[in-house]
Design a protein around this motif. Structure first.
Motif, mmCIF file in Angstrom:
data_model
loop_
_atom_site.group_PDB
_atom_site.id
_atom_site.type_symbol
_atom_site.label_atom_id
_atom_site.label_comp_id
_atom_site.label_asym_id
_atom_site.label_seq_id
_atom_site.Cartn_x
_atom_site.Cartn_y
_atom_site.Cartn_z
ATOM 1 N N ILE A 2 0.852 -1.184 0.000
ATOM 2 C CA ILE A 2 0.000 0.000 0.000
ATOM 3 C C ILE A 2 0.888 1.234 0.000
ATOM 4 O O ILE A 2 1.897 1.285 0.702
ATOM 5 C CB ILE A 2 -0.920 0.008 1.241
ATOM 6 N N ASP A 3 0.479 2.185 -0.763
ATOM 7 C CA ASP A 3 1.181 3.459 -0.806
ATOM 8 C C ASP A 3 1.219 4.020 0.621
ATOM 9 O O ASP A 3 0.182 4.123 1.282
ATOM 10 C CB ASP A 3 0.435 4.411 -1.745
ATOM 11 N N ARG A 55 1.354 6.855 1.784
ATOM 12 C CA ARG A 55 0.512 8.032 1.979
ATOM 13 C C ARG A 55 -0.933 7.642 2.266
ATOM 14 O O ARG A 55 -1.694 8.422 2.829
ATOM 15 C CB ARG A 55 0.577 8.938 0.746
ATOM 16 N N LEU A 56 -1.333 6.419 1.856
ATOM 17 C CA LEU A 56 -2.709 5.964 2.055
ATOM 18 C C LEU A 56 -2.841 4.997 3.229
ATOM 19 O O LEU A 56 -3.927 4.497 3.509
ATOM 20 C CB LEU A 56 -3.221 5.293 0.780
ATOM 21 N N LYS A 57 -1.769 4.725 3.945
ATOM 22 C CA LYS A 57 -1.743 3.775 5.055
ATOM 23 C C LYS A 57 -2.742 4.157 6.146
ATOM 24 O O LYS A 57 -3.320 3.307 6.802
ATOM 25 C CB LYS A 57 -0.321 3.703 5.610
ATOM 26 N N VAL A 58 -2.968 5.444 6.339
ATOM 27 C CA VAL A 58 -3.874 5.948 7.365
ATOM 28 C C VAL A 58 -5.311 5.465 7.116
ATOM 29 O O VAL A 58 -6.072 5.250 8.047
ATOM 30 C CB VAL A 58 -3.833 7.499 7.392
ATOM 31 N N LEU A 59 -5.669 5.245 5.856
ATOM 32 C CA LEU A 59 -7.022 4.833 5.522
ATOM 33 C C LEU A 59 -7.369 3.433 6.034
ATOM 34 O O LEU A 59 -8.535 3.084 6.157
ATOM 35 C CB LEU A 59 -7.232 4.896 4.005
ATOM 36 N N GLU A 60 -6.376 2.621 6.365
ATOM 37 C CA GLU A 60 -6.628 1.290 6.914
ATOM 38 C C GLU A 60 -7.321 1.351 8.268
ATOM 39 O O GLU A 60 -8.019 0.431 8.669
ATOM 40 C CB GLU A 60 -5.310 0.510 7.068
#
Length: 179
Positions: free
Chosen positions: A165-166, A168-173
């Motif tokens: 996962i990028d 920058r998008l890890k927070v969306l998990e």
């Protein structure tokens, strides 16, 4: 690919039916040459409209093209409508007629009064190129290539971890959705 127009051009309103078939060289598309899997077939109706000839019909053929997902070549069947307008160049006499013709020259083809045949090769190629698929795929179920190891996923499985996962998008998990 030549079409006989000798009889049709004599009288306004006359029509003629033609069936043509010809083997074409590979189709130039970008930096590639796309080969034909079968001859190009054209069924035409030729109509004398007074100001010129109208050719309407269908093109049927098949191309061998690479799939956009798995890169394997496959046979893509093509059925395309064809509409070509030919004008008699010998009937254009005034300067204003030449100017009007020059503005619409991209869509109109020309023939001379003494011509018994017209060549529709360019019009057929243009119709095929205009209707060429943007992203041809061999099948709706095509899984494509593994982005990590490059294996064709239609033919074999791979053990690559695809959960990268990028960052920058890890927070969306962490987002929990309620049902």
């Amino acid at each position: 690919m030549k079409v006989y127009i000798g009889d049709v051009k004599k009288e306004v309103g006359w029509t003629s039916q033609e069936h043509l078939s010809k083997t074409f060289p590979p189709l130039p598309f970008g930096y590639e040459k796309i080969p034909f899997a079968q001859p190009v077939g054209v069924d035409l109706t030729i109509t004398n409209c007074g100001s010129g000839l109208l050719l309407e019909g269908k093109i049927k053929t098949a191309l061998i093209i690479p799939c956009s997902r798995c890169l394997e070549p496959f046979i893509h069947e093509v059925e395309v409508l064809l509409r070509l307008e030919y004008r008699n160049l010998d009937r254009i006499t005034r300067a204003s007629d030449f100017e009007a013709e020059a503005k619409s020259a991209d869509d109109i083809y020309y023939y001379h009064e003494e011509d018994a045949e017209i060549d529709i090769h360019r019009g057929v190629i243009e119709a095929l190129l205009i209707n060429f698929p943007m992203k041809p795929i061999c099948s709706e179920k095509c899984q494509g290539l593994c982005p990590i190891c490059g294996k064709n996923l239609n033919q074999e499985r791979c053990d690559c971890k695809k959960s990268n996962i990028d960052p920058r998008l890890k927070v969306l998990e962490k987002i929990k959705l309620e049902k």
